[in-house]
Design a protein around this motif. Structure first.
Motif, PDB file in Angstrom:
ATOM      1  N   MET A   1       0.808  -1.186   0.000  1.00 26.71           N
ATOM      2  CA  MET A   1       0.000   0.000   0.000  1.00 26.71           C
ATOM      3  C   MET A   1       0.853   1.251   0.000  1.00 26.71           C
ATOM      4  SD  MET A   1      -3.307  -0.565   2.274  1.00 26.71           S
ATOM      5  CE  MET A   1      -3.748  -2.205   2.740  1.00 26.71           C
ATOM      6  N   ASP A   2       2.084   1.149   0.454  1.00 24.97           N
ATOM      7  CA  ASP A   2       2.968   2.300   0.416  1.00 24.97           C
ATOM      8  C   ASP A   2       3.198   2.756  -1.008  1.00 24.97           C
ATOM      9  OD1 ASP A   2       4.978   1.097   3.168  1.00 24.97           O
ATOM     10  OD2 ASP A   2       3.201   2.357   3.155  1.00 24.97           O
ATOM     11  N   GLY A   3       3.224   1.816  -1.948  1.00 26.42           N
ATOM     12  CA  GLY A   3       3.431   2.153  -3.345  1.00 26.42           C
ATOM     13  C   GLY A   3       2.336   3.055  -3.871  1.00 26.42           C
ATOM     14  N   PHE A   4       1.112   2.784  -3.456  1.00 24.49           N
ATOM     15  CA  PHE A   4       0.000   3.607  -3.906  1.00 24.49           C
ATOM     16  C   PHE A   4       0.137   5.028  -3.365  1.00 24.49           C
ATOM     17  CE2 PHE A   4      -4.201   5.456  -3.165  1.00 24.49           C
ATOM     18  CZ  PHE A   4      -4.635   5.543  -4.463  1.00 24.49           C
ATOM     19  N   GLY A   5       0.446   5.143  -2.078  1.00 25.22           N
ATOM     20  CA  GLY A   5       0.572   6.462  -1.469  1.00 25.22           C
ATOM     21  C   GLY A   5       1.641   7.291  -2.137  1.00 25.22           C
ATOM     22  N   SER A   6       2.794   6.678  -2.423  1.00 20.86           N
ATOM     23  CA  SER A   6       3.875   7.433  -3.044  1.00 20.86           C
ATOM     24  C   SER A   6       3.534   7.795  -4.488  1.00 20.86           C
ATOM     25  CB  SER A   6       5.189   6.656  -2.972  1.00 20.86           C
ATOM     26  OG  SER A   6       5.084   5.441  -3.681  1.00 20.86           O
ATOM     27  N   ASP A   7       2.891   6.894  -5.222  1.00 19.80           N
ATOM     28  CA  ASP A   7       2.476   7.213  -6.589  1.00 19.80           C
ATOM     29  C   ASP A   7       1.453   8.340  -6.598  1.00 19.80           C
ATOM     30  OD1 ASP A   7       4.088   5.199  -7.502  1.00 19.80           O
ATOM     31  OD2 ASP A   7       2.451   3.781  -7.878  1.00 19.80           O
ATOM     32  N   PHE A   8       0.532   8.276  -5.667  1.00 17.50           N
ATOM     33  CA  PHE A   8      -0.515   9.276  -5.594  1.00 17.50           C
ATOM     34  C   PHE A   8       0.083  10.635  -5.248  1.00 17.50           C
ATOM     35  CE2 PHE A   8      -3.960  11.550  -3.418  1.00 17.50           C
ATOM     36  CZ  PHE A   8      -4.921  11.498  -4.405  1.00 17.50           C
ATOM     37  N   ALA A   9       0.980  10.642  -4.289  1.00 19.59           N
ATOM     38  CA  ALA A   9       1.589  11.902  -3.870  1.00 19.59           C
ATOM     39  C   ALA A   9       2.409  12.516  -5.005  1.00 19.59           C
ATOM     40  CB  ALA A   9       2.466  11.684  -2.638  1.00 19.59           C
ATOM     41  N   SER A  10       3.173  11.687  -5.716  1.00 16.48           N
ATOM     42  CA  SER A  10       3.982  12.230  -6.799  1.00 16.48           C
ATOM     43  C   SER A  10       3.103  12.709  -7.953  1.00 16.48           C
ATOM     44  CB  SER A  10       5.000  11.189  -7.295  1.00 16.48           C
ATOM     45  OG  SER A  10       4.336  10.090  -7.879  1.00 16.48           O
ATOM     46  N   GLY A  11       1.998  12.025  -8.187  1.00 16.36           N
ATOM     47  CA  GLY A  11       1.073  12.454  -9.238  1.00 16.36           C
ATOM     48  C   GLY A  11       0.410  13.770  -8.897  1.00 16.36           C
ATOM     49  N   GLY A  13       1.678  16.098  -7.003  1.00 17.69           N
ATOM     50  CA  GLY A  13       2.655  17.180  -7.038  1.00 17.69           C
ATOM     51  C   GLY A  13       2.894  17.676  -8.442  1.00 17.69           C
ATOM     52  N   SER A  14       2.844  16.785  -9.426  1.00 17.41           N
ATOM     53  CA  SER A  14       3.126  17.199 -10.798  1.00 17.41           C
ATOM     54  C   SER A  14       1.890  17.773 -11.484  1.00 17.41           C
ATOM     55  CB  SER A  14       3.652  16.001 -11.605  1.00 17.41           C
ATOM     56  OG  SER A  14       2.628  15.037 -11.776  1.00 17.41           O
ATOM     57  N   GLY A  15       0.737  17.591 -10.875  1.00 15.33           N
ATOM     58  CA  GLY A  15      -0.480  18.105 -11.463  1.00 15.33           C
ATOM     59  C   GLY A  15      -1.044  17.220 -12.557  1.00 15.33           C
ATOM     60  N   LYS A  16      -0.413  16.069 -12.823  1.00 12.78           N
ATOM     61  CA  LYS A  16      -0.869  15.158 -13.870  1.00 12.78           C
ATOM     62  C   LYS A  16      -1.272  13.827 -13.240  1.00 12.78           C
ATOM     63  CE  LYS A  16       2.112  17.065 -17.435  1.00 12.78           C
ATOM     64  NZ  LYS A  16       3.174  16.767 -18.386  1.00 12.78           N
ATOM     65  N   MET A  17      -2.508  13.735 -12.844  1.00 11.12           N
ATOM     66  CA  MET A  17      -3.006  12.502 -12.237  1.00 11.12           C
ATOM     67  C   MET A  17      -3.721  11.691 -13.301  1.00 11.12           C
ATOM     68  SD  MET A  17      -4.323  13.902  -8.558  1.00 11.12           S
ATOM     69  CE  MET A  17      -5.026  12.336  -8.171  1.00 11.12           C
ATOM     70  N   ASP A  18      -3.241  10.502 -13.546  1.00  4.63           N
ATOM     71  CA  ASP A  18      -3.861   9.610 -14.506  1.00  4.63           C
ATOM     72  C   ASP A  18      -4.985   8.852 -13.802  1.00  4.63           C
ATOM     73  OD1 ASP A  18      -4.564   7.871 -16.483  1.00  4.63           O
ATOM     74  OD2 ASP A  18      -2.669   6.763 -16.486  1.00  4.63           O
ATOM     75  N   THR A  19      -6.210   9.227 -14.096  1.00  3.73           N
ATOM     76  CA  THR A  19      -7.363   8.646 -13.430  1.00  3.73           C
ATOM     77  C   THR A  19      -7.436   7.139 -13.632  1.00  3.73           C
ATOM     78  OG1 THR A  19      -8.537  10.716 -13.813  1.00  3.73           O
ATOM     79  CG2 THR A  19      -9.865   8.823 -13.155  1.00  3.73           C
ATOM     80  N   GLY A  20      -7.122   6.674 -14.820  1.00  2.00           N
ATOM     81  CA  GLY A  20      -7.162   5.240 -15.095  1.00  2.00           C
ATOM     82  C   GLY A  20      -6.182   4.468 -14.233  1.00  2.00           C
ATOM     83  N   THR A  21      -4.980   5.000 -14.075  1.00  2.00           N
ATOM     84  CA  THR A  21      -3.968   4.351 -13.239  1.00  2.00           C
ATOM     85  C   THR A  21      -4.407   4.318 -11.782  1.00  2.00           C
ATOM     86  OG1 THR A  21      -2.216   5.083 -14.725  1.00  2.00           O
ATOM     87  CG2 THR A  21      -1.554   4.431 -12.509  1.00  2.00           C
ATOM     88  N   ILE A  22      -4.953   5.414 -11.313  1.00  7.95           N
ATOM     89  CA  ILE A  22      -5.427   5.474  -9.928  1.00  7.95           C
ATOM     90  C   ILE A  22      -6.559   4.478  -9.717  1.00  7.95           C
ATOM     91  CG2 ILE A  22      -6.576   6.924  -8.209  1.00  7.95           C
ATOM     92  CD1 ILE A  22      -4.971   9.292  -9.381  1.00  7.95           C
ATOM     93  N   MET A  23      -7.477   4.407 -10.667  1.00 12.04           N
ATOM     94  CA  MET A  23      -8.595   3.453 -10.548  1.00 12.04           C
ATOM     95  C   MET A  23      -8.084   2.019 -10.496  1.00 12.04           C
ATOM     96  SD  MET A  23     -11.396   5.041 -10.150  1.00 12.04           S
ATOM     97  CE  MET A  23     -12.583   3.765 -10.481  1.00 12.04           C
TER      98      MET A  23
END
Length: 95
Positions: A1-11, A13-23
């Motif tokens: 689950m740490d991987g999700f948190g770090s991916d989410f946080a980095s996404g 910060g960059s302002g580019k959140m890929d909704t499909g990846t998050i889903m």
């Protein structure tokens, strides 16, 4: 689950959140949580059914009981899961 948190946080910060990846990450987390819950329930039920006096090891009868209990539990869960998914599919097709 740490991987999700770090991916989410980095996404974020960059302002580019890929909704499909998050889903997809959320779906994986839900699947893992469901598998953990299934294993916990199966362990609890089979332990209560098969283990009279907990000790340092299981005797042959307890080992057989645990194995059969877990097999039956998984078979029942798979049967219910298939029926549920089939019913969901029929409902989706109806709409």
């Amino acid at each position: 689950m740490d991987g999700f948190g770090s991916d989410f946080a980095s996404g974020a910060g960059s302002g580019k959140m890929d909704t499909g990846t998050i889903m997809e990450q959320v779906k994986v987390q839900i699947a893992v949580a469901n598998a953990q819950e299934l294993l916990q329930r199966m362990t609890d039920k089979c332990f209560k059914k098969c283990i009279g006096k907990p000790g340092s090891s299981l005797d042959n009868a307890e080992q057989k009981c645990i194995a059969m209990c877990m097999d039956r539990y998984m078979d029942a869960w798979n049967t219910v899961s298939r029926a549920y998914n089939s019913r969901l599919q029929k409902e989706r097709n109806r709409v």
